[in-house]
Design a protein around this motif. Structure first.
Motif, PDB file in Angstrom:
ATOM      1  N   SER A  15       0.821  -1.213   0.000  1.00  0.00           N
ATOM      2  CA  SER A  15       0.000   0.000   0.000  1.00  0.00           C
ATOM      3  C   SER A  15       0.855   1.263   0.000  1.00  0.00           C
ATOM      4  O   SER A  15       0.340   2.371  -0.091  1.00  0.00           O
ATOM      5  CB  SER A  15      -0.950   0.007   1.205  1.00  0.00           C
ATOM      6  OG  SER A  15      -0.223  -0.024   2.431  1.00  0.00           O
ATOM      7  N   GLY A  17       4.299   3.575  -1.595  1.00  0.00           N
ATOM      8  CA  GLY A  17       4.724   3.965  -2.932  1.00  0.00           C
ATOM      9  C   GLY A  17       5.582   2.941  -3.632  1.00  0.00           C
ATOM     10  O   GLY A  17       5.329   2.569  -4.790  1.00  0.00           O
ATOM     11  N   ALA A  20       3.702  -0.540  -4.101  1.00  0.00           N
ATOM     12  CA  ALA A  20       2.686  -0.444  -5.157  1.00  0.00           C
ATOM     13  C   ALA A  20       3.323  -0.522  -6.536  1.00  0.00           C
ATOM     14  O   ALA A  20       2.808  -1.190  -7.446  1.00  0.00           O
ATOM     15  CB  ALA A  20       1.905   0.863  -5.007  1.00  0.00           C
ATOM     16  N   ASP A  39      -2.685   0.115   4.831  1.00  0.00           N
ATOM     17  CA  ASP A  39      -3.800   0.975   4.438  1.00  0.00           C
ATOM     18  C   ASP A  39      -4.732   0.205   3.503  1.00  0.00           C
ATOM     19  O   ASP A  39      -4.401  -0.050   2.345  1.00  0.00           O
ATOM     20  CB  ASP A  39      -3.258   2.233   3.746  1.00  0.00           C
ATOM     21  CG  ASP A  39      -4.332   3.274   3.491  1.00  0.00           C
ATOM     22  OD1 ASP A  39      -5.308   2.950   2.787  1.00  0.00           O
ATOM     23  OD2 ASP A  39      -4.187   4.414   3.970  1.00  0.00           O
ATOM     24  N   THR A  41      -7.556   0.981   1.993  1.00  0.00           N
ATOM     25  CA  THR A  41      -8.050   1.684   0.814  1.00  0.00           C
ATOM     26  C   THR A  41      -6.995   1.714  -0.290  1.00  0.00           C
ATOM     27  O   THR A  41      -7.283   1.404  -1.455  1.00  0.00           O
ATOM     28  CB  THR A  41      -8.459   3.124   1.184  1.00  0.00           C
ATOM     29  OG1 THR A  41      -9.485   3.084   2.174  1.00  0.00           O
ATOM     30  CG2 THR A  41      -8.969   3.869  -0.046  1.00  0.00           C
ATOM     31  N   ARG A  42      -5.766   2.080   0.063  1.00  0.00           N
ATOM     32  CA  ARG A  42      -4.700   2.120  -0.944  1.00  0.00           C
ATOM     33  C   ARG A  42      -4.385   0.719  -1.449  1.00  0.00           C
ATOM     34  O   ARG A  42      -4.089   0.518  -2.626  1.00  0.00           O
ATOM     35  CB  ARG A  42      -3.449   2.781  -0.365  1.00  0.00           C
ATOM     36  CG  ARG A  42      -3.604   4.274  -0.112  1.00  0.00           C
ATOM     37  CD  ARG A  42      -2.246   4.988  -0.130  1.00  0.00           C
ATOM     38  NE  ARG A  42      -1.324   4.466   0.862  1.00  0.00           N
ATOM     39  CZ  ARG A  42      -1.142   4.988   2.073  1.00  0.00           C
ATOM     40  NH1 ARG A  42      -1.858   6.054   2.441  1.00  0.00           N
ATOM     41  NH2 ARG A  42      -0.280   4.478   2.920  1.00  0.00           N
ATOM     42  N   GLU A  44      -6.428  -1.837  -1.777  1.00  0.00           N
ATOM     43  CA  GLU A  44      -7.459  -2.247  -2.733  1.00  0.00           C
ATOM     44  C   GLU A  44      -7.286  -1.524  -4.069  1.00  0.00           C
ATOM     45  O   GLU A  44      -7.543  -2.102  -5.133  1.00  0.00           O
ATOM     46  CB  GLU A  44      -8.854  -1.979  -2.161  1.00  0.00           C
ATOM     47  CG  GLU A  44      -9.234  -2.845  -0.971  1.00  0.00           C
ATOM     48  CD  GLU A  44      -9.434  -4.319  -1.352  1.00  0.00           C
ATOM     49  OE1 GLU A  44      -9.393  -4.647  -2.555  1.00  0.00           O
ATOM     50  OE2 GLU A  44      -9.631  -5.128  -0.426  1.00  0.00           O
ATOM     51  N   SER A  45      -6.848  -0.266  -4.027  1.00  0.00           N
ATOM     52  CA  SER A  45      -6.610   0.480  -5.260  1.00  0.00           C
ATOM     53  C   SER A  45      -5.483  -0.160  -6.075  1.00  0.00           C
ATOM     54  O   SER A  45      -5.583  -0.314  -7.294  1.00  0.00           O
ATOM     55  CB  SER A  45      -6.256   1.933  -4.930  1.00  0.00           C
ATOM     56  OG  SER A  45      -5.962   2.657  -6.103  1.00  0.00           O
ATOM     57  N   VAL A  46      -4.404  -0.541  -5.395  1.00  0.00           N
ATOM     58  CA  VAL A  46      -3.288  -1.219  -6.073  1.00  0.00           C
ATOM     59  C   VAL A  46      -3.756  -2.557  -6.631  1.00  0.00           C
ATOM     60  O   VAL A  46      -3.431  -2.920  -7.770  1.00  0.00           O
ATOM     61  CB  VAL A  46      -2.105  -1.425  -5.103  1.00  0.00           C
ATOM     62  CG1 VAL A  46      -1.003  -2.252  -5.757  1.00  0.00           C
ATOM     63  CG2 VAL A  46      -1.556  -0.084  -4.640  1.00  0.00           C
ATOM     64  N   GLN A  61      -4.566  -7.087   5.075  1.00  0.00           N
ATOM     65  CA  GLN A  61      -4.203  -5.960   5.931  1.00  0.00           C
ATOM     66  C   GLN A  61      -3.628  -6.534   7.215  1.00  0.00           C
ATOM     67  O   GLN A  61      -4.269  -7.342   7.888  1.00  0.00           O
ATOM     68  CB  GLN A  61      -5.420  -5.091   6.224  1.00  0.00           C
ATOM     69  CG  GLN A  61      -5.097  -3.810   6.980  1.00  0.00           C
ATOM     70  CD  GLN A  61      -6.340  -2.950   7.198  1.00  0.00           C
ATOM     71  OE1 GLN A  61      -7.471  -3.433   7.130  1.00  0.00           O
ATOM     72  NE2 GLN A  61      -6.132  -1.682   7.458  1.00  0.00           N
ATOM     73  N   THR A 191       8.803   8.904  -2.021  1.00  0.00           N
ATOM     74  CA  THR A 191       7.484   8.424  -1.613  1.00  0.00           C
ATOM     75  C   THR A 191       6.889   9.403  -0.604  1.00  0.00           C
ATOM     76  O   THR A 191       7.587  10.236  -0.033  1.00  0.00           O
ATOM     77  CB  THR A 191       7.582   7.040  -0.966  1.00  0.00           C
ATOM     78  OG1 THR A 191       8.374   7.131   0.228  1.00  0.00           O
ATOM     79  CG2 THR A 191       8.226   6.031  -1.921  1.00  0.00           C
TER      80      THR A 191
END
Length: 258
Positions: A15, A17, A20, A39, A41-42, A44-46, A61, A191
């Motif tokens: 999660s 820099g 990812a 994190d 949220t981050r 899941e985005s990755v 997590q 980062t």
């Protein structure tokens, strides 16, 4: 170990820099990525971006200060599907708080757990299992701070130094069993976490560049990758300077309080 031959890759710190960027660089059809991070949220985005590239992705997590949980999680993931490459990226880069003479004891303990104890313990679990299978790769992401006695980051420098020595010892112990261990000691990476620290960041590299260098080192089975090149020079310089000169230099480099 060729990137195309890898089918199950664990990346901690996914999660952040650097993690990812590594996840996205390894994402492709037919590959499973195990992405761990703090994190949700981050993370899941990755994962969404990696799935779009064709990879199967499982996210987790996890707080790495819970060593027992970290070990159990590694064992669970490897039982589900043999991990062929582990990139242990997660870490924390906290330095001495403004106004403090010495870092807070709790901070030192947390740095030791996240930067050294957790990745070392997870690497030990994986190395044992990979040695039994007679194949696999482990990458421990440390820091060029491991080479220097930083008075403003004693816990950070010490934890990374421990990881460096552990990684080199682990490499020797499993080399004949077909397992490759690489320790990576980068300088400053651009980062969000790094930008939160005080002081200058000379020779800073972008996360995409750092991820490419780490992936290349893992593929070649490099013992110890240090980048960018000025940090290799600085390591030699630190070793060669008389101790009194070195101490003065390190004290002079201590960031001034804001």
């Amino acid at each position: 170990m060729n990137k195309s031959s890898l089918d199950c890759i664990l990346i901690t710190g996914a999660s952040g820099g650097l993690g990812a960027e590594l996840a996205q660089s390894y994402a492709m059809s037919g590959r499973t990525l195990l992405l761990w991070g703090r994190d949700r949220t981050r993370l899941e985005s990755v994962a969404t971006r990696c799935r779009a590239a064709g990879a199967e992705v499982r996210v987790r997590q996890l707080d790495l200060t819970d060593i027992s949980a970290a070990i159990a999680a590694v064992e669970d993931e490897d039982d589900t599907g043999a991990i062929t490459l582990a990139l242990l990226v997660a870490g924390t880069g906290e330095v001495r708080a403004s106004g403090d003479v010495v870092e807070d004891a709790a901070q030192v303990a947390r740095l030791g757990l996240v930067n050294y104890v957790a990745p070392a313990a997870m690497a030990a679990v994986l190395a044992r299992r990979m040695a039994h299978r007679r194949k696999g790769g482990i990458v421990l992401v440390g820091s060029a701070a491991a080479f220097h006695s930083l008075p403003f980051a004693t816990g950070y420098a010490g934890s990374k130094a421990g990881l460096l020595r552990f990684g080199d010892a682990l490499r020797l112990s499993v080399r004949k069993h077909g397992v490759r261990v690489t320790v990576v000691s980068p300088g400053f990476i651009n980062t969000a976490a790094e930008r939160g620290n005080i002081g200058p960041r000379p020779f800073q590299v972008e996360p995409t560049d750092a991820a490419a260098r780490i992936a290349a080192a893992a593929e070649r089975g490099v013992r110890h990758a240090i980048f960018p090149w000025p940090f290799r020079v600085l390591r030699w310089f630190d070793r060669m300077l008389p101790s009194t000169w070195r101490d003065r230099l390190l004290l002079a480099l201590t960031p001034r309080e804001r």
